[in-house]
Design an enzyme around this catalytic site. Structure first.
Site, PDB file in Angstrom:
ATOM      1  N   LYS A  57      50.450  36.688  32.025  1.00 32.40           N
ATOM      2  CA  LYS A  57      49.119  36.953  32.593  1.00 32.40           C
ATOM      3  C   LYS A  57      48.915  38.455  32.799  1.00 32.40           C
ATOM      4  CE  LYS A  57      48.845  32.352  34.596  1.00 32.40           C
ATOM      5  NZ  LYS A  57      49.049  31.455  35.736  1.00 32.40           N
ATOM      6  N   GLN A 101      50.454  31.880  41.969  1.00 34.13           N
ATOM      7  CA  GLN A 101      51.095  30.997  41.000  1.00 34.13           C
ATOM      8  C   GLN A 101      51.665  29.759  41.693  1.00 34.13           C
ATOM      9  OE1 GLN A 101      50.940  31.476  37.723  1.00 34.13           O
ATOM     10  NE2 GLN A 101      52.211  29.734  37.152  1.00 34.13           N
ATOM     11  N   ASP A 124      41.175  31.263  39.547  1.00 33.96           N
ATOM     12  CA  ASP A 124      41.857  30.037  39.109  1.00 33.96           C
ATOM     13  C   ASP A 124      40.918  28.828  39.203  1.00 33.96           C
ATOM     14  OD1 ASP A 124      44.441  29.778  38.110  1.00 33.96           O
ATOM     15  OD2 ASP A 124      45.390  30.090  40.061  1.00 33.96           O
TER      16      ASP A 124
HETATM   17  N1  GUN Z   1      50.956  26.931  37.531  1.00 31.96           N
HETATM   18  C1  GUN Z   1      50.830  26.396  36.298  1.00 31.96           C
HETATM   19  N2  GUN Z   1      49.611  26.663  35.791  1.00 31.96           N
HETATM   20  C2  GUN Z   1      48.956  27.391  36.722  1.00 31.96           C
HETATM   21  C3  GUN Z   1      47.654  27.978  36.773  1.00 31.96           C
HETATM   22  O1  GUN Z   1      46.843  27.877  35.858  1.00 31.96           O
HETATM   23  N3  GUN Z   1      47.364  28.660  37.907  1.00 31.96           N
HETATM   24  C4  GUN Z   1      48.241  28.784  38.927  1.00 31.96           C
HETATM   25  N4  GUN Z   1      47.844  29.458  40.003  1.00 31.96           N
HETATM   26  N5  GUN Z   1      49.440  28.242  38.921  1.00 31.96           N
HETATM   27  C5  GUN Z   1      49.796  27.559  37.810  1.00 31.96           C
END
Ligand code: GUN
Length: 289
Positions: A57, A101, A124
């Protein structure tokens, strides 16, 4: 063995390249106005998969010209320390998007942390405000994975109006928002899940199928109507340890008209839509929305 694929691949890498170059151009325009879109990624603990995700990311932000901050903290971080960090980021004008996350360590209430993120920075799309906005068709942030799936359908010119869409999976992150997005485009939507009695009877009616359960071979060729479009959100390892989706790709690609591969399908689109949401958050600040 060669696999002859009848279905056209929906290439998530190619579509991502196109969308990310659009993000880069819009970011450049915003920078000329003195605003650099900024994303804060918060990782608590040492989950190896999460470490890979957050690194990707941050790297994607850098490649498109966005500012990014990685906040890495030990698994021992307290819930109150995490809430204080989110509060600081909420009040930081250089940060337009905040991503915590998941999963978080068990001693932290993940929902409480998500709700502490300012809805204006919830890139998100996990905050209840974002979920509610999607449900009533108001502007907000759409969760990145289903948003990416919608972009993939758009990329092949698939008209959803009047079509039957079957979503397999009912998670808050993918299945439920996916169903709402399809509904917003006037599809007839069926949500299937572990309690569904006859999954095959449902999927055989579908013009488009989104598989998002996290289980190998949930969808096989005998369950797909010829010509259907198949989107595979799954990210699993098969018995040989190879990365694969929820769909039996070899079989289903003989029946479907279009199919997303794993890897190289929905995966890259998730990060792409995170960039889009972060840019959008910054653009809203720029216009005072
Ligand atoms: N864990 C796995 N996929 C995601 C996501 O798209 N966002 C977040 N915050 N955590 C994740």
């Amino acid at each position: 063995m060669t696999i002859t694929s009848a279905a056209t691949l929906i290439d998530g890498n190619a579509l991502s390249r196109q969308l990310r170059s659009e993000v880069a151009s819009r970011t450049a325009v915003l920078k000329q106005k003195g605003i650099t879109p900024g994303l804060a990624v918060v990782l608590v603990g040492e989950n190896p998969a999460s470490q890979v995700y957050v690194r990707n990311k941050v790297k994607a932000c850098q490649e498109s010209g966005l500012h990014s901050v990685l906040e890495q903290h030990p698994a021992s971080m307290t819930e109150s320390a995490l809430l204080a960090l989110v509060d600081t980021l909420n009040n930081d004008p250089s940060i337009h998007g905040i991503l915590v996350q998941l999963p978080l360590p068990a001693h932290i209430d993940a929902q409480k942390v998500i709700e502490s993120i300012s809805p204006t920075k919830d890139v998100d799309g996990f905050h209840v405000n974002s979920a509610g906005a999607l449900m009533v068709g108001q502007p907000g942030f759409w969760p990145c994975t289903p948003y990416g799936c919608m972009k993939m359908l758009e990329s092949i010119g698939f008209e959803l109006k009047g079509k039957h869409a079957v979503v397999i999976g009912r998670s808050n992150i993918v299945g439920k928002p996916m169903a709402l997005m399809l509904l917003q485009k006037n599809a007839t939507v069926t949500i299937c899940h572990s309690g569904t009695k006859d999954l095959k009877a449902m999927t055989l009616q579908a013009d488009v199928i989104v598989a998002a359960v996290g289980k190998v071979n949930v969808l096989t060729a005998d369950m797909v109507k010829p010509g259907a479009v198949v989107i595979d959100v799954g990210m699993n390892r098969n018995a040989e340890g190879k990365l694969c989706g929820d769909v039996d790709f070899a079989g289903v690609s003989q029946v479907a008209s279009h199919i997303t591969p794993v890897p190289g399908g929905v995966g890259p689109m998730t990060i792409t839509m995170l960039l889009v949401n972060t840019l959008e958050a910054a653009e809203r600040v720029a216009v005072g929305a």
